[in-house]
Design a protein around this motif. Structure first.
Motif, PDB file in Angstrom:
ATOM      1  N   GLY A 155     -61.269  57.377  30.457  1.00 52.75           N
ATOM      2  CA  GLY A 155     -60.585  58.650  30.326  1.00 52.75           C
ATOM      3  C   GLY A 155     -60.307  59.335  31.646  1.00 52.75           C
ATOM      4  O   GLY A 155     -59.546  60.305  31.693  1.00 52.75           O
ATOM      5  N   GLY A 156     -60.898  58.827  32.706  1.00 49.19           N
ATOM      6  CA  GLY A 156     -60.711  59.415  34.022  1.00 49.19           C
ATOM      7  C   GLY A 156     -59.452  58.928  34.711  1.00 49.19           C
ATOM      8  O   GLY A 156     -58.633  58.203  34.134  1.00 49.19           O
ATOM      9  N   SER A 157     -59.300  59.347  35.969  1.00 48.23           N
ATOM     10  CA  SER A 157     -58.103  59.030  36.749  1.00 48.23           C
ATOM     11  C   SER A 157     -58.475  58.523  38.130  1.00 48.23           C
ATOM     12  O   SER A 157     -59.535  58.866  38.671  1.00 48.23           O
ATOM     13  CB  SER A 157     -57.229  60.282  36.912  1.00 48.23           C
ATOM     14  OG  SER A 157     -56.788  60.766  35.659  1.00 48.23           O
ATOM     15  N   LEU A 158     -57.596  57.723  38.677  1.00 54.63           N
ATOM     16  CA  LEU A 158     -57.676  57.272  40.062  1.00 54.63           C
ATOM     17  C   LEU A 158     -56.259  57.182  40.605  1.00 54.63           C
ATOM     18  O   LEU A 158     -55.314  56.945  39.839  1.00 54.63           O
ATOM     19  CB  LEU A 158     -58.336  55.890  40.173  1.00 54.63           C
ATOM     20  CG  LEU A 158     -59.846  55.761  40.062  1.00 54.63           C
ATOM     21  CD1 LEU A 158     -60.250  54.291  40.071  1.00 54.63           C
ATOM     22  CD2 LEU A 158     -60.552  56.506  41.189  1.00 54.63           C
ATOM     23  N   ARG A 159     -56.143  57.336  41.910  1.00 54.30           N
ATOM     24  CA  ARG A 159     -54.853  57.099  42.555  1.00 54.30           C
ATOM     25  C   ARG A 159     -55.042  56.053  43.631  1.00 54.30           C
ATOM     26  O   ARG A 159     -55.800  56.254  44.584  1.00 54.30           O
ATOM     27  CB  ARG A 159     -54.271  58.371  43.162  1.00 54.30           C
ATOM     28  CG  ARG A 159     -52.840  58.143  43.659  1.00 54.30           C
ATOM     29  CD  ARG A 159     -52.161  59.397  44.156  1.00 54.30           C
ATOM     30  NE  ARG A 159     -52.548  59.736  45.520  1.00 54.30           N
ATOM     31  CZ  ARG A 159     -51.813  60.477  46.342  1.00 54.30           C
ATOM     32  NH1 ARG A 159     -50.651  60.965  45.920  1.00 54.30           N
ATOM     33  NH2 ARG A 159     -52.247  60.756  47.548  1.00 54.30           N
ATOM     34  N   LEU A 160     -54.329  54.945  43.471  1.00 62.60           N
ATOM     35  CA  LEU A 160     -54.337  53.895  44.479  1.00 62.60           C
ATOM     36  C   LEU A 160     -53.210  54.136  45.468  1.00 62.60           C
ATOM     37  O   LEU A 160     -52.134  54.622  45.098  1.00 62.60           O
ATOM     38  CB  LEU A 160     -54.152  52.523  43.830  1.00 62.60           C
ATOM     39  CG  LEU A 160     -55.150  52.138  42.733  1.00 62.60           C
ATOM     40  CD1 LEU A 160     -54.868  50.714  42.258  1.00 62.60           C
ATOM     41  CD2 LEU A 160     -56.573  52.290  43.194  1.00 62.60           C
ATOM     42  N   SER A 161     -53.485  53.766  46.713  1.00 65.03           N
ATOM     43  CA  SER A 161     -52.471  53.851  47.759  1.00 65.03           C
ATOM     44  C   SER A 161     -52.318  52.490  48.418  1.00 65.03           C
ATOM     45  O   SER A 161     -53.277  51.727  48.524  1.00 65.03           O
ATOM     46  CB  SER A 161     -52.876  54.873  48.818  1.00 65.03           C
ATOM     47  OG  SER A 161     -53.015  56.164  48.260  1.00 65.03           O
ATOM     48  N   CYS A 162     -51.128  52.217  48.852  1.00 65.23           N
ATOM     49  CA  CYS A 162     -50.843  50.987  49.592  1.00 65.23           C
ATOM     50  C   CYS A 162     -50.041  51.387  50.822  1.00 65.23           C
ATOM     51  O   CYS A 162     -48.866  51.756  50.714  1.00 65.23           O
ATOM     52  CB  CYS A 162     -50.067  50.013  48.725  1.00 65.23           C
ATOM     53  SG  CYS A 162     -49.531  48.524  49.585  1.00 65.23           S
ATOM     54  N   ALA A 163     -50.697  51.331  51.950  1.00 64.29           N
ATOM     55  CA  ALA A 163     -50.052  51.695  53.213  1.00 64.29           C
ATOM     56  C   ALA A 163     -49.347  50.470  53.777  1.00 64.29           C
ATOM     57  O   ALA A 163     -49.955  49.405  53.927  1.00 64.29           O
ATOM     58  CB  ALA A 163     -51.084  52.214  54.196  1.00 64.29           C
ATOM     59  N   ALA A 164     -48.096  50.643  54.070  1.00 64.25           N
ATOM     60  CA  ALA A 164     -47.287  49.534  54.557  1.00 64.25           C
ATOM     61  C   ALA A 164     -46.865  49.781  55.990  1.00 64.25           C
ATOM     62  O   ALA A 164     -46.541  50.906  56.377  1.00 64.25           O
ATOM     63  CB  ALA A 164     -46.056  49.354  53.685  1.00 64.25           C
ATOM     64  N   SER A 165     -46.865  48.743  56.768  1.00 64.58           N
ATOM     65  CA  SER A 165     -46.365  48.818  58.138  1.00 64.58           C
ATOM     66  C   SER A 165     -45.360  47.710  58.338  1.00 64.58           C
ATOM     67  O   SER A 165     -45.379  46.701  57.656  1.00 64.58           O
ATOM     68  CB  SER A 165     -47.505  48.687  59.143  1.00 64.58           C
ATOM     69  OG  SER A 165     -48.168  47.440  58.987  1.00 64.58           O
ATOM     70  N   GLY A 166     -44.470  47.907  59.255  1.00 69.14           N
ATOM     71  CA  GLY A 166     -43.413  46.936  59.460  1.00 69.14           C
ATOM     72  C   GLY A 166     -42.063  47.596  59.281  1.00 69.14           C
ATOM     73  O   GLY A 166     -41.880  48.421  58.400  1.00 69.14           O
TER      74      GLY A 166
END
Length: 121
Positions: free
Chosen positions: A15-26
């Motif tokens: 029932g909870g939440s998470l936020r994933l991040s994907c940092a991109a370089s290039g």
């Protein structure tokens, strides 16, 4: 060349939440479609969500529709995960490719190392 680094995974109750991040370089990041896949223990890697190069088009697996939202800005792609369920437990991978069709079948050119998401019941 595009390098991808995921973050934001962790342990959360159902029932909870998470936020994933994907940092991109290039320098070609802005031209790439982006997406998220996941691999649960003992299972194959599955498509979760994708977003086209300019953020105008998104697609989701049926299992996450209405609960997950993919978005992007100039250097990061996000996966907002709400109403999490134990069956969402998996390693989540970020991927990028110039072709969104190639990306959605799991053949993206670039992949991150993955981040673990664990949802307890």
């Amino acid at each position: 060349q595009v390098q991808l680094v995921e973050s934001g995974g962790g342990l959360v109750q159902a029932g909870g939440s998470l936020r994933l991040s994907c940092a991109a370089s290039g320098r070609t990041f802005s031209s790439n479609a982006m997406g998220w896949f996941r691999r649960a223990p003992g299972k194959e890697r599955d498509f979760v969500a994708s977003i086209n190069w300019n953020g105008a088009s998104t697609n989701y697996a049926d299992s996450v529709k209405g609960r997950f939202t993919i978005s992007r800005d100039s250097t990061v792609v996000y996966l907002q995960m709400n109403s999490l369920k134990p069956e969402d437990t998996a390693v989540y991978y970020c991927t990028a490719d110039l072709s969104i069709d190639t990306l959605r079948i799991g053949k993206g050119r670039y992949w991150g190392q993955g981040t673990q998401v664990t949802v307890s019941s």
